[in-house]
Design an enzyme around this catalytic site. Structure first.
Site, short mmCIF file in Angstrom:
data_model
loop_
_atom_site.label_atom_id
_atom_site.label_comp_id
_atom_site.label_asym_id
_atom_site.label_seq_id
_atom_site.Cartn_x
_atom_site.Cartn_y
_atom_site.Cartn_z
N ASP A 185 14.25 59.32 31.86
CA ASP A 185 13.45 60.40 31.31
C ASP A 185 14.34 61.26 30.43
O ASP A 185 15.42 61.69 30.86
CB ASP A 185 12.85 61.25 32.44
N GLU A 272 11.77 56.40 28.06
CA GLU A 272 10.60 57.15 27.62
C GLU A 272 10.41 56.99 26.12
O GLU A 272 11.32 57.22 25.33
CB GLU A 272 10.80 58.62 27.99
N ASP A 368 12.09 66.28 36.17
CA ASP A 368 12.61 65.16 35.37
C ASP A 368 12.87 63.93 36.23
O ASP A 368 12.62 62.80 35.80
CB ASP A 368 13.88 65.60 34.66
#
Length: 385
Positions: A185, A272, A368
């Protein structure tokens, strides 16, 4: 495994060599701009543009003419290579498969000053120096050993210095990365949160631009009060270029260290898939419909672009391929709102920028880290694991 690798070093120049470098780069820029204007006129008249072989044919006529005979002063292969680059730029611009396609534009001095020698048999490479046609032996600051078979050499101007990029083909045996999948992430407060079976690793961001922002702003204000193109103006401009070079070097060093460590330890990487262009879009709006919180959004855009997310993903892709790994982009929709334990999705699950609290099962943790777990799970489902 045969791979293409480039070594970039700063050239050692003097008052005799620099005018020759500027001359070659200027002639290459002239050829690009000449045929670019010609093709633009052909497009306006609904005619087919000239391809490489046609442009190369007419460039020989230009060199034979009295008006453009100065093109003979530079090696022919660098002009041909520039025409190949222009032809490739048009092909990419018309390619519908290109996501961020754009047409070629005019080349400017100090911005587009580069040329390439594509013929390896005309180049000679020795420790700390290289032989280039019509330039002779040029010395450079060699910071690492060059290994492999020489393919081509590119000379470019950036940050107030001339650089040499030497591309080689080498047979390198990389150790295969462990079959440990990892979800990544990306963020601003925490640059990369990596979650895998082996545990969790958080990489702090390297705000390269933010560290030099005040110094850069002061230098740019000084440039504003100097007469344009004067000697003092050029001196101040070189100072600004050096600051930008420091920013680029610091960011690249940070990204290379992290991407190399991740690719060594993980064969399956789920990162991501962020749309950086959309995320960093200006909030100014128009006069009729002005935007809101423009100043705050401008500061956020600076922080987003300072991270270098797209460059980080590019490095992951080619370094992972060296070690027989795979990088899979995962859509980040609702990854920060979905609980990684029970799968309950609610916008109120994310209490703050850093804290996550599931309103269904009560799980608490870092937002996160929760998003990275969701990305990992989504990636494993995609590959069928």
């Amino acid at each position: 495994m045969n791979i293409l690798k480039a070594y970039k070093f700063r050239l050692k120049t003097n008052r005799e060599i620099e005018p020759m470098l500027w001359k070659i780069s200027g002639h290459c820029r002239f050829v690009w701009n000449y045929f670019w204007r010609l093709n633009q006129r052909r497009l306006e008249q609904k005619h087919r543009i000239l391809g490489y072989y046609e442009m190369d044919y007419w460039s020989k006529w230009l060199k034979a003419s009295e008006e453009y005979g100065f093109l003979k002063e530079v090696p022919a292969q660098v002009l041909q290579q520039k025409l190949k680059d222009l032809d490739r730029a048009y092909q990419d611009g018309f390619d519908r498969a290109q996501i961020h396609k754009r047409m070629p534009t005019l080349r400017k001095r100090f911005v587009h000053s580069s040329f390439r020698f594509p013929t390896p048999n005309q180049l000679k490479l020795e420790p700390r120096r290289i032989f280039l046609p019509k330039l002779g032996w040029l010395s450079f600051f060699q910071s690492q050993k060059i290994e492999g078979c020489l393919r081509n050499a590119t000379v470019s101007y950036s940050g107030g210095y001339w650089w040499i990029s030497i591309q080689v083909e080498e047979d390198q045996a990389f150790s295969k990365a462990p079959e440990i999948p990892v979800g990544i992430d990306l963020g601003i407060v925490q640059f990369a949160t990596c979650v895998s079976e082996a545990g969790e690793i958080v990489y702090a961001p390297k705000a390269a631009y933010r560290e030099h922002e005040a110094k850069l702003a002061l230098a740019q204000r000084k440039l504003k009060h100097k007469q344009k193109f004067s000697k003092n103006w050029n001196t101040q401009k070189r100072r600004i270029q050096k600051i930008h070079r420091k920013v680029v070097n610091a960011r690249n060093d940070f990204l290379h260290r992290i991407s190399t460590e991740i690719c060594k330890n993980h064969a399956k990487i789920f990162v991501e898939d962020l749309k950086v262009a959309n995320m960093s879009r200006s909030a100014k709006g128009t006069i009729e419909n002005p935007g809101k919180q423009v100043s705050q959004k401008s500061g956020l855009n600076k922080s987003i672009l300072d991270q270098g997310w797209r460059e980080f993903r590019r490095q992951l892709e080619y370094k992972s391929a060296w070690r027989k790994g795979v990088v899979t982009p995962i859509e980040p929709h609702y990854s920060s709102q979905t609980c990684s334990c029970c799968g309950y999705r609610d916008a109120q699950n994310r209490v703050s920028q850093a804290k996550f609290h599931c309103r269904s099962c009560g799980w608490e943790g870092n937002a996160d880290s929760n998003a990275a777990r969701n990305l990992l799970a989504a990636g494993l489902r995609r590959v069928g694991l």
